[in-house]
Design an enzyme around this catalytic site. Structure first.
Site, PDB file in Angstrom:
ATOM      1  N   GLU A  84      38.295  52.101  -3.065  1.00 45.89           N
ATOM      2  CA  GLU A  84      37.601  51.252  -3.830  1.00 45.89           C
ATOM      3  C   GLU A  84      37.298  51.766  -5.102  1.00 45.89           C
ATOM      4  O   GLU A  84      36.794  52.647  -5.118  1.00 45.89           O
ATOM      5  CB  GLU A  84      36.721  50.413  -3.005  1.00 45.89           C
ATOM      6  CG  GLU A  84      37.314  49.656  -1.994  1.00 45.89           C
ATOM      7  CD  GLU A  84      36.297  48.634  -1.387  1.00 45.89           C
ATOM      8  OE1 GLU A  84      36.685  47.719  -0.697  1.00 45.89           O
ATOM      9  OE2 GLU A  84      35.128  49.095  -1.117  1.00 45.89           O
TER      10      GLU A  84
ATOM     11  N   CYS B 261      33.235  53.113 -11.620  1.00 46.11           N
ATOM     12  CA  CYS B 261      32.878  53.879 -10.557  1.00 46.11           C
ATOM     13  C   CYS B 261      33.802  54.327  -9.696  1.00 46.11           C
ATOM     14  O   CYS B 261      34.563  53.547  -9.191  1.00 46.11           O
ATOM     15  CB  CYS B 261      31.729  52.977  -9.933  1.00 46.11           C
ATOM     16  SG  CYS B 261      31.142  53.574  -8.410  1.00 46.11           S
TER      17      CYS B 261
ATOM     18  N   CYS C  67      34.157  59.105   3.635  1.00 46.75           N
ATOM     19  CA  CYS C  67      33.154  60.147   3.386  1.00 46.75           C
ATOM     20  C   CYS C  67      32.571  60.653   4.712  1.00 46.75           C
ATOM     21  O   CYS C  67      32.701  59.966   5.700  1.00 46.75           O
ATOM     22  CB  CYS C  67      31.992  59.434   2.766  1.00 46.75           C
ATOM     23  SG  CYS C  67      30.836  60.691   2.053  1.00 46.75           S
TER      24      CYS C  67
ATOM     25  N   CYS D 106      25.424  59.309   5.649  1.00 49.88           N
ATOM     26  CA  CYS D 106      24.102  58.982   5.247  1.00 49.88           C
ATOM     27  C   CYS D 106      23.756  57.523   5.891  1.00 49.88           C
ATOM     28  O   CYS D 106      24.482  56.744   5.956  1.00 49.88           O
ATOM     29  CB  CYS D 106      24.017  58.646   3.675  1.00 49.88           C
ATOM     30  SG  CYS D 106      24.384  60.335   2.843  1.00 49.88           S
TER      31      CYS D 106
ATOM     32  N   CYS E 291      24.166  54.299   4.156  1.00 50.85           N
ATOM     33  CA  CYS E 291      25.396  53.788   3.281  1.00 50.85           C
ATOM     34  C   CYS E 291      26.485  53.529   3.906  1.00 50.85           C
ATOM     35  O   CYS E 291      26.857  53.891   5.093  1.00 50.85           O
ATOM     36  CB  CYS E 291      25.818  55.105   2.487  1.00 50.85           C
ATOM     37  SG  CYS E 291      27.346  55.093   1.526  1.00 50.85           S
TER      38      CYS E 291
ATOM     39  N   CYS F 269      26.279  49.698  -5.324  1.00 48.43           N
ATOM     40  CA  CYS F 269      26.393  50.972  -4.540  1.00 48.43           C
ATOM     41  C   CYS F 269      26.286  51.042  -3.027  1.00 48.43           C
ATOM     42  O   CYS F 269      25.462  50.132  -2.491  1.00 48.43           O
ATOM     43  CB  CYS F 269      24.874  51.468  -4.789  1.00 48.43           C
ATOM     44  SG  CYS F 269      24.805  51.727  -6.460  1.00 48.43           S
TER      45      CYS F 269
END
Ligand code: SAH
Length: 397
Positions: free
Chosen positions: A119, A132, A139, A143, A146, A378
């Protein structure tokens, strides 16, 4: 659990490439090699590379035919072997605040059964447009706050795939000379460029894909092509300490640190990478970041999690920790995602926190969440393929 996204505003078929490798997203060295491979003599490579560079990155050419100053013979040769295809845009969503999110599919790489999706988000403001970009598919960092970290499939994006995101974005919002500007959504009204800033804050940990990110930065910043100033290219890291000096010295990009906690015990939980590179080591790397100065400050991102990291004492500790570092602090209201184990701090908590930081002399903008309604804010990114898979799983349970 409703994972459905709002209606897709449009769907675009892939540009036809007929299996020919695309030149879009290649470095100067890569273009030179491609030209050599079709018999362009060594004495001409530099000049031909410069011509192609201009057409691909300055003008956003979609066909070799447009390249008026390239000879017909060479255009035909190029067309026989290569394409100017962009990766496929599977979906575009436009938030009520004008933020655009594209789901981009890259063609399968060696051995991959199918293409990889990432994305990419465009955030327009009146005086700037920030793109962005993602550096990895998924990933590995996990975290706890996230969404991207919950995605399983992970691979590094290539330099070409990173750059292609910027080209796709500029295509879609008409940011190449003579291209049509969309009438829906919002566009910056000041400045001459719609994409004026790039942040590596999409999916992935850029410093785990350092070489490709570094090379992509050099193409994005090339003054004869996409021409973004390095001061407007920011690479965000959760804290891969050994790579931080090279980001400054080799890529020359601006640095952002996803800090989120002021004590190791809490940061170990929020950003597990902290167990490997604790706060002391991270802040030491920031103190010596090549090129940092009051005019080129390091951004510290701090996500506001209700009852977790948002007390006034923590704000004061943050100020103490950052002493001696040219810093700005970006407070990010936590963006919720389905099943998230946290909530966003109350507004007055955030204001109190922000006041303490501000009174200590730091700019402390609270980042207005953008594109929340399309899960583009975010930490909300997670490729649609993964969501679809999750939905299929739910349906079959
Ligand atoms: N891996 C890199 C790049 C990702 S940047 C890094 O960690 O910096 C994405 C930014 O959004 C990071 O600062 C991340 O901590 C923050 N973020 C992640 N999830 C979030 C959420 N749910 N709400 C607000 N910010 C979040």
């Amino acid at each position: 659990m409703d994972l459905a996204a709002p209606a897709l505003s449009c769907l675009t078929p892939a540009l036809e490439s007929a299996g020919k490798p695309s030149l879009v997203g290649t470095t100067r060295a890569g273009l030179g090699q491609m030209l050599a491979s079709i018999g362009v003599p060594p004495s001409e490579i530099r000049m031909r590379t410069a011509q192609l560079w201009h057409w691909i990155y300055y003008r956003g050419a979609n066909s070799f035919d447009e390249m008026a100053n390239v000879s017909k013979v060479l255009r035909a040769k190029l067309d026989a072997q290569f394409s100017l295809a962009r990766p496929e845009v599977i979906a575009e969503q436009i938030s009520s605040d004008g933020t655009r999110k594209w789901l981009i599919r890259f063609a399968p790489k060696d051995g991959e059964a199918k293409g990889a999706d990432v994305e990419c988000v465009y955030i327009p403001e009146s005086d700037r447009g920030t793109l962005c970009v993602s550096s990895q598919v998924g990933c590995t960092l996990t975290c706890s706050f996230c969404h991207t970290g919950t995605q399983n499939l992970v691979r590094n994006l290539t330099t070409q795939e990173i750059i292609a995101q910027a080209v796709v974005a500029r295509d879609r919002i008409g940011d190449f000379p003579g291209m049509k500007v969309p009438e829906d959504g919002l566009m910056p009204t000041e400045g001459s460029r719609f994409v004026s800033n790039i942040v590596f804050m999409g999916m992935g940990e850029p410093l785990y894909n350092f070489d490709h990110v570094r090379d992509a930065v050099s193409v994005l910043a090339d003054g004869e092509g996409l021409s973004l100033s390095k001061r407007r290219i920011t690479v965000s890291t959760a804290g891969v300490v050994p790579q931080i000096p090279a980001l400054g010295s080799e890529a020359g990009a601006m640095l952002a640190i996803s800090l989120h906690a002021v004590r190791d015990d809490l940061r170990d939980k929020l950003v597990p990478l902290n167990k490997k590179y604790p706060l002391r080591a991270l802040l030491d790397a920031c103190k010596t970041y090549p090129g940092a100065s009051n005019a080129r400050r390091i951004t510290f991102e701090y996500v506001m999690l209700k009852g977790i990291n948002d007390t006034p004492a923590e704000a004061r500790e943050l100020v103490r920790l950052l002493k001696g570092i040219p810093a700005k602090i970006n407070l990010i209201p936590f963006n919720p995602w389905p099943g998230a184990p946290y909530e966003c701090s109350d507004w007055e908590r955030i204001e109190r926190f922000s006041d303490i930081v501000f009174n200590a002399g730091y700019a402390s903008p609270v980042r207005t969440p953008r594109g929340r309604d399309i899960l583009a804010a975010c930490g909300q990114l997670k490729s649609e393929t993964e969501k679809l898979r999750a939905r299929a799983r739910l349906a079959s349970d």
